[in-house]
Scaffold this motif. Structure first.
Motif, PDB file in Angstrom:
ATOM      1  N   SER A 198      -0.318   5.180 -19.749  1.00  0.00           N
ATOM      2  CA  SER A 198      -1.034   5.203 -18.470  1.00  0.00           C
ATOM      3  C   SER A 198      -2.526   5.453 -18.698  1.00  0.00           C
ATOM      4  O   SER A 198      -2.921   6.168 -19.622  1.00  0.00           O
ATOM      5  N   ASP A 199      -3.356   4.845 -17.836  1.00  0.00           N
ATOM      6  CA  ASP A 199      -4.799   5.001 -17.969  1.00  0.00           C
ATOM      7  C   ASP A 199      -5.458   4.796 -16.614  1.00  0.00           C
ATOM      8  O   ASP A 199      -4.796   4.859 -15.577  1.00  0.00           O
ATOM      9  N   ARG A 200      -6.747   4.511 -16.607  1.00  0.00           N
ATOM     10  CA  ARG A 200      -7.479   4.327 -15.360  1.00  0.00           C
ATOM     11  C   ARG A 200      -7.069   3.055 -14.623  1.00  0.00           C
ATOM     12  O   ARG A 200      -7.361   2.893 -13.439  1.00  0.00           O
ATOM     13  N   MET A 201      -6.392   2.150 -15.290  1.00  0.00           N
ATOM     14  CA  MET A 201      -5.923   0.933 -14.626  1.00  0.00           C
ATOM     15  C   MET A 201      -4.593   1.138 -13.920  1.00  0.00           C
ATOM     16  O   MET A 201      -4.355   0.563 -12.850  1.00  0.00           O
ATOM     17  N   GLY A 202      -3.697   1.925 -14.516  1.00  0.00           N
ATOM     18  CA  GLY A 202      -2.395   2.088 -13.898  1.00  0.00           C
ATOM     19  C   GLY A 202      -1.583   3.202 -14.520  1.00  0.00           C
ATOM     20  O   GLY A 202      -1.781   3.557 -15.686  1.00  0.00           O
ATOM     21  N   VAL A 222      -3.865  -6.880  -4.572  1.00  0.00           N
ATOM     22  CA  VAL A 222      -3.414  -5.518  -4.856  1.00  0.00           C
ATOM     23  C   VAL A 222      -4.624  -4.591  -4.772  1.00  0.00           C
ATOM     24  O   VAL A 222      -5.770  -5.038  -4.909  1.00  0.00           O
ATOM     25  N   ILE A 223      -4.348  -3.304  -4.547  1.00  0.00           N
ATOM     26  CA  ILE A 223      -5.403  -2.296  -4.446  1.00  0.00           C
ATOM     27  C   ILE A 223      -4.929  -1.039  -5.179  1.00  0.00           C
ATOM     28  O   ILE A 223      -3.736  -0.911  -5.490  1.00  0.00           O
ATOM     29  N   PRO A 224      -5.830  -0.088  -5.464  1.00  0.00           N
ATOM     30  CA  PRO A 224      -5.376   1.174  -6.042  1.00  0.00           C
ATOM     31  C   PRO A 224      -4.303   1.811  -5.162  1.00  0.00           C
ATOM     32  O   PRO A 224      -4.442   1.895  -3.940  1.00  0.00           O
ATOM     33  N   ASP A 241      -9.217   1.431 -11.713  1.00  0.00           N
ATOM     34  CA  ASP A 241      -9.782   0.297 -12.449  1.00  0.00           C
ATOM     35  C   ASP A 241      -8.854  -0.909 -12.451  1.00  0.00           C
ATOM     36  O   ASP A 241      -9.012  -1.819 -13.279  1.00  0.00           O
ATOM     37  N   CYS A 242      -7.900  -0.954 -11.530  1.00  0.00           N
ATOM     38  CA  CYS A 242      -6.913  -2.032 -11.542  1.00  0.00           C
ATOM     39  C   CYS A 242      -7.536  -3.386 -11.187  1.00  0.00           C
ATOM     40  O   CYS A 242      -8.603  -3.471 -10.586  1.00  0.00           O
ATOM     41  N   GLN A 243      -6.803  -4.431 -11.546  1.00  0.00           N
ATOM     42  CA  GLN A 243      -7.162  -5.795 -11.193  1.00  0.00           C
ATOM     43  C   GLN A 243      -7.100  -5.979  -9.678  1.00  0.00           C
ATOM     44  O   GLN A 243      -6.639  -5.101  -8.959  1.00  0.00           O
ATOM     45  N   THR A 244      -7.540  -7.117  -9.202  1.00  0.00           N
ATOM     46  CA  THR A 244      -7.585  -7.361  -7.758  1.00  0.00           C
ATOM     47  C   THR A 244      -6.419  -8.201  -7.253  1.00  0.00           C
ATOM     48  O   THR A 244      -6.185  -8.251  -6.040  1.00  0.00           O
TER      49      THR A 244
END
Length: 278
Positions: A198-202, A222-224, A241-244
């Motif tokens: 796990s990290d800042r993306m997910g 998708v959103i945080p 920091d996830c993708q959009t």
């Protein structure tokens, strides 16, 4: 003006504010602090507006030297000035050495009196390293970097510091997502563990699997906080920091109030998802 020099830091130390908004249609992530409540507390302690940027550090300790007099605060970790244990906030003078412990949970926050100077991209100075946005040249802090703010600040006695306790099982509230009906059983009946990747993306959840009439979906927004469910049945909760967009079923969304608590669960920590109506 206030100034601190970085003597030692880890690989996940960045300048962050609330993040950038209104640009996801261009594929630009939100970024921003992982625990908004701790960021706000760090700013309150030095007399800053809530929105001012802070230093977010994860899992490791850090050391700094004061190059100019300033007020600093530390939330989510303990710190010493010249070897002396401090509270949450302290004045530091030229030459003072500041030693900050590893965070109690995952993320800790350093506030400086005044507004920390950093590169602004798309309305935010939040660091997004994959694209080189914000922060110092779009990267994490390194030894020798100087942190400069435009004021000295003042010590404040009151701050709304969140109570993040070491619970055996952290309860996270969720809402139904667009593909909720693909599930065969409720997430509230299961507990999961936070995976070490796990990290800042997910945040990846392992342990129990969710039974689902799995099917890929057309790439959708998708959103945080969005909970994606890959074919292996292990949910992924998207973070700042996830993708959009994504092609996994979106079975739920973590409510905004619980995102900071989720971010602070260490690898191996247990999480339970509870469905709520909002």
């Amino acid at each position: 003006m206030a100034k601190l020099k970085v003597i030692k830091t880890g690989p996940m130390t960045t300048i962050q504010d609330f993040g950038r908004f209104g640009f996801r249609r261009y594929g630009i992530p939100q970024s921003g602090v992982m625990d908004r409540k701790m960021m706000i507390a760090a700013n309150q302690l030095v007399g800053n507006p809530n929105k001012f940027p802070v230093i977010e550090f994860a899992l490791m300790d850090m050391e700094l030297e004061a190059l100019e007099e300033t007020v600093i605060s530390v939330v989510g970790a303990s710190f010493k000035v010249n070897g002396q244990i401090q509270g949450k906030c302290e004045n530091v003078s030229v030459g003072d050495k500041v030693s900050i412990s590893a965070p109690t949970f995952v993320y800790g926050y350093l506030g400086m009196g005044g507004c920390i100077q950093a590169k602004e991209d798309f309305g935010s100075v939040s660091t997004y390293e994959r694209a080189g946005f914000g922060g110092i040249d779009g990267r994490g802090l390194q030894m020798g970097d100087e942190l400069i703010s435009d004021g000295e600040g003042e010590i404040k006695a009151q701050a709304d510091i969140p109570d993040r306790e070491n619970e055996e099982l952290v309860t996270i509230r969720i809402m139904k997502g667009p593909e909720w009906n693909l599930l065969k059983e409720l997430p509230s009946l299961e507990s999961f563990q936070v995976d070490g990747s796990s990290d800042r993306m997910g945040v990846r959840l392992t342990g129990a699997k969710l039974d689902c009439d799995y099917q890929e979906i057309a790439s959708s927004a998708v959103i945080p906080g969005t909970i994606q469910l890959p074919a292996d049945g292990h949910p992924i909760i998207l973070m700042n920091d996830c993708q959009t967009t994504g092609g996994y079923p979106r079975i739920g969304k973590v409510i905004d109030e619980d995102m900071g608590g989720l971010a602070q669960v260490r690898a191996g920590g247990k999480v339970k998802l509870i469905l709520v109506d909002t």
